[in-house]
Design a protein around this motif. Structure first.
Motif, PDB file in Angstrom:
ATOM      1  N   ARG A 122       0.835  -1.197   0.000  1.00  0.00           N
ATOM      2  CA  ARG A 122       0.000   0.000   0.000  1.00  0.00           C
ATOM      3  C   ARG A 122       0.872   1.249   0.000  1.00  0.00           C
ATOM      4  O   ARG A 122       0.575   2.232  -0.700  1.00  0.00           O
ATOM      5  CB  ARG A 122      -0.909  -0.001   1.225  1.00  0.00           C
ATOM      6  N   ALA A 123       1.976   1.219   0.740  1.00  0.00           N
ATOM      7  CA  ALA A 123       2.872   2.371   0.805  1.00  0.00           C
ATOM      8  C   ALA A 123       3.493   2.661  -0.557  1.00  0.00           C
ATOM      9  O   ALA A 123       3.593   3.821  -0.984  1.00  0.00           O
ATOM     10  CB  ALA A 123       3.958   2.135   1.849  1.00  0.00           C
ATOM     11  N   ALA A 124       3.896   1.608  -1.271  1.00  0.00           N
ATOM     12  CA  ALA A 124       4.494   1.801  -2.596  1.00  0.00           C
ATOM     13  C   ALA A 124       3.468   2.351  -3.575  1.00  0.00           C
ATOM     14  O   ALA A 124       3.785   3.204  -4.418  1.00  0.00           O
ATOM     15  CB  ALA A 124       5.062   0.474  -3.101  1.00  0.00           C
ATOM     16  N   ALA A 125       2.218   1.870  -3.469  1.00  0.00           N
ATOM     17  CA  ALA A 125       1.166   2.353  -4.369  1.00  0.00           C
ATOM     18  C   ALA A 125       0.843   3.820  -4.094  1.00  0.00           C
ATOM     19  O   ALA A 125       0.639   4.606  -5.026  1.00  0.00           O
ATOM     20  CB  ALA A 125      -0.082   1.492  -4.212  1.00  0.00           C
ATOM     21  N   LEU A 126       0.805   4.206  -2.817  1.00  0.00           N
ATOM     22  CA  LEU A 126       0.535   5.610  -2.483  1.00  0.00           C
ATOM     23  C   LEU A 126       1.684   6.513  -2.932  1.00  0.00           C
ATOM     24  O   LEU A 126       1.457   7.650  -3.343  1.00  0.00           O
ATOM     25  CB  LEU A 126       0.299   5.751  -0.981  1.00  0.00           C
ATOM     26  N   LYS A 127       2.910   6.001  -2.865  1.00  0.00           N
ATOM     27  CA  LYS A 127       4.054   6.779  -3.342  1.00  0.00           C
ATOM     28  C   LYS A 127       3.948   6.995  -4.848  1.00  0.00           C
ATOM     29  O   LYS A 127       4.184   8.102  -5.361  1.00  0.00           O
ATOM     30  CB  LYS A 127       5.348   6.040  -3.006  1.00  0.00           C
ATOM     31  N   ALA A 128       3.547   5.938  -5.580  1.00  0.00           N
ATOM     32  CA  ALA A 128       3.359   6.072  -7.029  1.00  0.00           C
ATOM     33  C   ALA A 128       2.209   7.031  -7.338  1.00  0.00           C
ATOM     34  O   ALA A 128       2.270   7.804  -8.304  1.00  0.00           O
ATOM     35  CB  ALA A 128       3.091   4.701  -7.642  1.00  0.00           C
ATOM     36  N   ALA A 129       1.149   6.995  -6.502  1.00  0.00           N
ATOM     37  CA  ALA A 129       0.015   7.905  -6.694  1.00  0.00           C
ATOM     38  C   ALA A 129       0.439   9.350  -6.490  1.00  0.00           C
ATOM     39  O   ALA A 129       0.012  10.254  -7.228  1.00  0.00           O
ATOM     40  CB  ALA A 129      -1.107   7.537  -5.731  1.00  0.00           C
ATOM     41  N   GLU A 130       1.305   9.584  -5.495  1.00  0.00           N
ATOM     42  CA  GLU A 130       1.800  10.940  -5.251  1.00  0.00           C
ATOM     43  C   GLU A 130       2.615  11.443  -6.441  1.00  0.00           C
ATOM     44  O   GLU A 130       2.476  12.597  -6.869  1.00  0.00           O
ATOM     45  CB  GLU A 130       2.660  10.948  -3.987  1.00  0.00           C
ATOM     46  N   GLU A 131       3.448  10.567  -7.009  1.00  0.00           N
ATOM     47  CA  GLU A 131       4.245  10.960  -8.174  1.00  0.00           C
ATOM     48  C   GLU A 131       3.357  11.257  -9.379  1.00  0.00           C
ATOM     49  O   GLU A 131       3.623  12.193 -10.146  1.00  0.00           O
ATOM     50  CB  GLU A 131       5.233   9.844  -8.510  1.00  0.00           C
ATOM     51  N   MET A 132       2.266  10.487  -9.538  1.00  0.00           N
ATOM     52  CA  MET A 132       1.366  10.714 -10.663  1.00  0.00           C
ATOM     53  C   MET A 132       0.590  12.017 -10.478  1.00  0.00           C
ATOM     54  O   MET A 132       0.353  12.750 -11.448  1.00  0.00           O
ATOM     55  CB  MET A 132       0.411   9.531 -10.812  1.00  0.00           C
ATOM     56  N   LEU A 133       0.192  12.331  -9.250  1.00  0.00           N
ATOM     57  CA  LEU A 133      -0.482  13.608  -8.994  1.00  0.00           C
ATOM     58  C   LEU A 133       0.430  14.776  -9.344  1.00  0.00           C
ATOM     59  O   LEU A 133      -0.019  15.788  -9.899  1.00  0.00           O
ATOM     60  CB  LEU A 133      -0.924  13.699  -7.530  1.00  0.00           C
ATOM     61  N   ALA A 134       1.704  14.650  -9.013  1.00  0.00           N
ATOM     62  CA  ALA A 134       2.656  15.699  -9.378  1.00  0.00           C
ATOM     63  C   ALA A 134       2.792  15.799 -10.891  1.00  0.00           C
ATOM     64  O   ALA A 134       2.891  16.899 -11.452  1.00  0.00           O
ATOM     65  CB  ALA A 134       4.012  15.420  -8.731  1.00  0.00           C
ATOM     66  N   LEU A 135       2.762  14.647 -11.578  1.00  0.00           N
ATOM     67  CA  LEU A 135       2.909  14.631 -13.031  1.00  0.00           C
ATOM     68  C   LEU A 135       1.740  15.338 -13.718  1.00  0.00           C
ATOM     69  O   LEU A 135       1.929  16.008 -14.739  1.00  0.00           O
ATOM     70  CB  LEU A 135       3.006  13.188 -13.523  1.00  0.00           C
ATOM     71  N   VAL A 136       0.520  15.214 -13.158  1.00  0.00           N
ATOM     72  CA  VAL A 136      -0.646  15.854 -13.771  1.00  0.00           C
ATOM     73  C   VAL A 136      -0.845  17.286 -13.263  1.00  0.00           C
ATOM     74  O   VAL A 136      -1.865  17.909 -13.562  1.00  0.00           O
ATOM     75  CB  VAL A 136      -1.929  15.027 -13.541  1.00  0.00           C
ATOM     76  N   GLY A 137       0.120  17.792 -12.501  1.00  0.00           N
ATOM     77  CA  GLY A 137       0.112  19.212 -12.165  1.00  0.00           C
ATOM     78  C   GLY A 137      -0.707  19.615 -10.972  1.00  0.00           C
ATOM     79  O   GLY A 137      -1.127  20.777 -10.862  1.00  0.00           O
ATOM     80  N   PRO A 141       1.022  17.494  -3.839  1.00  0.00           N
ATOM     81  CA  PRO A 141       0.367  16.189  -4.031  1.00  0.00           C
ATOM     82  C   PRO A 141       0.315  15.334  -2.776  1.00  0.00           C
ATOM     83  O   PRO A 141      -0.637  14.576  -2.587  1.00  0.00           O
ATOM     84  CB  PRO A 141       1.209  15.531  -5.129  1.00  0.00           C
ATOM     85  N   SER A 142       1.316  15.425  -1.925  1.00  0.00           N
ATOM     86  CA  SER A 142       1.308  14.602  -0.714  1.00  0.00           C
ATOM     87  C   SER A 142       0.136  14.956   0.195  1.00  0.00           C
ATOM     88  O   SER A 142      -0.418  14.097   0.886  1.00  0.00           O
ATOM     89  CB  SER A 142       2.632  14.766   0.044  1.00  0.00           C
ATOM     90  N   GLU A 143      -0.260  16.242   0.203  1.00  0.00           N
ATOM     91  CA  GLU A 143      -1.393  16.666   1.019  1.00  0.00           C
ATOM     92  C   GLU A 143      -2.714  16.241   0.387  1.00  0.00           C
ATOM     93  O   GLU A 143      -3.682  15.926   1.093  1.00  0.00           O
ATOM     94  CB  GLU A 143      -1.367  18.184   1.199  1.00  0.00           C
ATOM     95  N   ARG A 144      -2.780  16.231  -0.937  1.00  0.00           N
ATOM     96  CA  ARG A 144      -4.029  15.918  -1.632  1.00  0.00           C
ATOM     97  C   ARG A 144      -4.392  14.437  -1.523  1.00  0.00           C
ATOM     98  O   ARG A 144      -5.555  14.074  -1.715  1.00  0.00           O
ATOM     99  CB  ARG A 144      -3.922  16.290  -3.113  1.00  0.00           C
ATOM    100  N   LEU A 145      -3.432  13.578  -1.221  1.00  0.00           N
ATOM    101  CA  LEU A 145      -3.724  12.147  -1.122  1.00  0.00           C
ATOM    102  C   LEU A 145      -4.799  11.851  -0.084  1.00  0.00           C
ATOM    103  O   LEU A 145      -5.572  10.900  -0.234  1.00  0.00           O
ATOM    104  CB  LEU A 145      -2.449  11.369  -0.770  1.00  0.00           C
ATOM    105  N   SER A 146      -4.870  12.648   0.957  1.00  0.00           N
ATOM    106  CA  SER A 146      -5.837  12.397   2.032  1.00  0.00           C
ATOM    107  C   SER A 146      -7.142  13.156   1.849  1.00  0.00           C
ATOM    108  O   SER A 146      -8.036  13.072   2.690  1.00  0.00           O
ATOM    109  CB  SER A 146      -5.218  12.770   3.392  1.00  0.00           C
ATOM    110  N   ASP A 147      -7.282  13.914   0.750  1.00  0.00           N
ATOM    111  CA  ASP A 147      -8.516  14.659   0.493  1.00  0.00           C
ATOM    112  C   ASP A 147      -9.596  13.741  -0.060  1.00  0.00           C
ATOM    113  O   ASP A 147      -9.317  12.690  -0.644  1.00  0.00           O
ATOM    114  CB  ASP A 147      -8.266  15.786  -0.519  1.00  0.00           C
ATOM    115  N   ALA A 163      -4.953  11.057 -13.629  1.00  0.00           N
ATOM    116  CA  ALA A 163      -3.925  10.333 -12.866  1.00  0.00           C
ATOM    117  C   ALA A 163      -4.311   8.873 -12.675  1.00  0.00           C
ATOM    118  O   ALA A 163      -3.470   7.965 -12.809  1.00  0.00           O
ATOM    119  CB  ALA A 163      -3.715  11.012 -11.514  1.00  0.00           C
ATOM    120  N   MET A 164      -5.594   8.606 -12.369  1.00  0.00           N
ATOM    121  CA  MET A 164      -6.051   7.222 -12.207  1.00  0.00           C
ATOM    122  C   MET A 164      -5.883   6.442 -13.506  1.00  0.00           C
ATOM    123  O   MET A 164      -5.465   5.286 -13.508  1.00  0.00           O
ATOM    124  CB  MET A 164      -7.522   7.204 -11.776  1.00  0.00           C
TER     125      MET A 164
END
Length: 696
Positions: A122-137, A141-147, A163-164
């Motif tokens: 789960r930690a690796a997937a959330l890290k990849a999600a954070e990188e993808m959020l940054a990629l889409v501008g 992004p780290s704060e938006r993961l919990s929104d 991003a999804m």
């Protein structure tokens, strides 16, 4: 990458059989963007859902082939399809608010496809999600993961959807109307983002839209669909410059442009698309086609075959000239009654006067000072509308346009300031105090489906305002309802029908008819055509323009579509975060924008011309709209303005005159910058030079 051959889709609902896609053949090369355009119900989205293996209940592929990367998808086992869906083929859905799970955090939803297809913790997937959020501008992004989805703006939710879709770096992305409900500035950002990521990741893309300007800029090839069939396809530049099918030509002719002559009716396609359950023997566009012959009604054109240059069409009577003059009628002169309404009693006063209107909404929580937190939806807006004049309000979502519109018709009371109708105050009064003035202010709402009572028949809906005001007998009210239907181009035969039995364009006409039932002096139209196809939109715009001229109506048109406001309005006001930043005649604002925000809005308007779309655009607006809960100091636009200086951060600009009829609230109006740049340089240094980047 994708080859579809003779695809047919059927959906059975009880005894009703619908065939939304019939005999469609198309292909998408590696790294290519294919644009699919057409009206609602043409089969665009259903074709994409068939590729995804996500047809609705009762739906199935009954014929043809879908080959993806050398693998046949028709008849594939569900387990095998799940290994492809979201991994090799992904989809960006139209409505991000309903597509995202409101009970799950953003990070979990983005990480889900990664964990399903790639495995890992789960930690690796959330890290990849954070990188993808940054990629889409998305900022921070780290704060938006919990929104949760409701905590994000429409533009940010759409970025989350992208991003999804890209989490597993798919080979093919299907973007289904990804920017329909977004402002022109956010639309431009999202489309540029998608196009850039496609090139960066080497993906193929299918772009489903009804906006011809979008495909002109971003598609390599275009497929035009009508009533479940592909009627024309070809390279984008070729299709736009040498349009052959009559339907494609009609679609392009229906698009309002920023150069549209307001005295000439927009071209519109008569009628509406056929019922998907009907299967007429001939060309399905024949009932609406001005060039249709007896053969068109009896025999469907041969299967679409592309020529050597890849351009193909299915039409018995194709467009034979590259340029055809479309016959458009001029609007009639105002009637005597309309002229009397515009020059009669109260003409010395503006029909509508808005004076320093403010509207604040309290929100939960308190500031550190102990004061309650408030959102200033409208903050000190003033303007006037003369009798018979149309005033347009433009701006991004959240700028306060709709809040202002509700105050204009006395649905909401301003926190301070006042609204006057023919000199008499209407704001802040109780319903009984408003009296007859209340009937003179009417509103045409954005969502006709939500604005019309689903349990009432059309006749009841149109008679209701008359009954509430005690006007006429039942027979007289019915007669008035018939006259209203006739005035909006609908027959009396729909009086006994319910709203769900009507098309979107018909419902919007009913909303307009109801707003005119009490013969108002001021009509406020809030995004009146934002949800309509281009062909239906031109019909409604022509109707609004004609009724405004015939009745001498004063109107306020609220929209984020600048071409709509350009066509309907005599004067325009541009709003940003609750304030008017520019006001002037339509020709002045559109022809010589003075505020950088206005210029940015105009540069983001998609143009249905591949050559024009390929030209470098002006300075576009970037970044998210600041929160109205805590707007920037000084000039509210400064955090997104390329010309901002320290002065913009400390001093709020006042409205100043550019000409006698054109005003702007900006320290550095574009006309002054252009004049100073053109003036010969002397030895003296300029007193103030705008600095690119701006002060935060």
């Amino acid at each position: 990458m994708l080859t579809i051959r003779d695809l047919t889709v059927e959906i059975r609902r009880g005894d009703r059989l619908v065939r939304p896609v019939t005999g469609v053949s198309l292909s998408v090369a590696r790294g290519e963007t294919l644009g699919i355009v057409g009206e609602t119900g043409s089969g665009k989205s259903m074709t994409g859902l068939a590729v995804m293996g996500m047809l609705p209940a009762g739906g199935r592929v009954t014929g043809g082939s879908i080959e993806f990367d050398g693998r046949e998808l028709v008849g594939l086992a569900p387990e095998a399809y799940r290994g492809i869906r979201g991994n090799d083929i992904a989809m960006v859905f139209q409505d991000s608010l309903t597509s995202l799970n409101p009970t799950r955090r953003i990070g979990e939803q983005i990480a889900e496809p990664y964990r399903l297809h790639r495995g890992g913790s789960r930690a690796a997937a959330l890290k990849a999600a954070e990188e993808m959020l940054a990629l889409v501008g998305i900022p921070r992004p780290s704060e938006r993961l919990s929104d949760y989805p409701h905590q994000l703006s429409g533009g940010m939710r759409q970025r989350v959807m992208i991003a999804m879709a890209l989490m597993c770096e798919p080979k093919l992305v299907i973007a289904d109307e990804p920017t329909t409900a977004l402002d022109v500035t956010i639309q431009a950002e999202i489309l540029e983002l998608l196009d850039g990521l496609k090139r960066q990741l080497g993906m193929s893309m299918i772009l489903v839209t009804h906006d011809m300007g979008v495909v002109a800029r971003y598609a390599d090839r275009v497929g035009v669909m009508y009533a479940g069939r592909l009627v024309e396809t070809g390279p984008t530049a070729q299709l736009f410059s040498d349009t052959r099918h009559q339907y494609t030509h009609a679609l392009l002719s229906s698009i309002p442009s920023l150069e549209q002559d307001r005295d000439i009716e927009l071209f519109s396609i008569p009628g509406s698309p056929p019922d998907p359950a009907e299967q007429p023997p001939g060309c399905r566009f024949a009932p609406r086609c001005s060039a249709a012959s007896a053969r068109c009604r009896e025999e469907y054109p041969p299967t679409l075959e592309a020529s050597a240059d890849g351009h193909g069409f299915a039409c018995w009577n194709p467009v034979i000239a590259k340029t055809i003059t479309v016959r458009q009628r001029a609007f009639a002169r105002p009637t005597e009654a309309a002229e009397e309404a515009a020059t009669g009693a109260g003409a010395e006063e503006p029909r509508l006067r808005v004076v320093d209107v403010r509207r604040e909404h309290p929100v939960s929580g308190f500031r550190l000072t102990g004061k309650r937190r408030t959102v200033k939806a409208v903050d000190g807006v003033s303007f006037e509308v003369s009798a018979g004049e149309t005033f347009g309000l433009v701006g991004e979502s959240g700028c306060g346009k709709s809040s202002l519109g509700r105050m204009l018709v006395a649905l909401d009371a301003p926190t301070s300031g006042e609204v006057r109708l023919d000199g008499a105050r209407v704001s802040g009064l109780k319903p009984r105090e408003l009296g007859a003035r209340r009937t003179q202010l009417q509103m045409m709402f954005q969502d006709s489906s939500a604005a019309l009572d689903p349990k009432m028949r059309i006749g009841q809906i149109l008679r209701e305002p008359l009954a509430i005001q005690g006007i006429g007998t039942q027979a007289e009210r019915t007669a008035t309802a018939r006259e209203l239907l006739d005035s909006v181009g609908l027959g009396a035969g729909i009086l006994d029908r319910y709203p769900y039995e009507l098309s979107g364009g018909q419902r919007q006409r009913i909303g307009l008819a109801r707003s005119l039932a009490l013969d108002p002096r001021v009509l406020v139209a809030d995004e009146p055509v934002s949800a309509l196809d281009v062909s239906i939109r031109s019909q409604v715009l022509n109707l609004m323009r004609r009724l405004q001229i015939e009745r001498g109506l004063s109107s306020v048109v609220i929209s984020h579509d600048l071409s709509v406001v350009r066509y309907l309005s005599d004067r325009v006001g541009v709003m940003y975060l609750g304030k008017l930043v520019e006001v002037g005649s339509t020709d002045e604002v559109y022809g010589s924008a003075a505020h950088p925000y206005t210029a940015g809005l105009l540069s983001a308007v998609p143009v249905a011309d591949p050559e024009a779309a390929a030209q470098p655009a002006g300075e576009r607006i970037t970044g998210e709209l600041p929160s109205p809960l805590d707007p920037p100091s000084g000039c509210r636009f400064r955090t997104r303005c390329p010309l901002a200086t320290e002065r913009c951060a400390t001093e709020e600009p006042a409205m100043r005159a550019v000409t006698a009829t054109h005003g702007v609230a900006c320290h550095f109006p574009l006309q002054e910058l252009a004049a100073s740049a053109a003036a010969p340089r002397s030895g003296a240094e300029p007193q103030s030079e705008p600095a690119l980047g701006g002060a935060r």
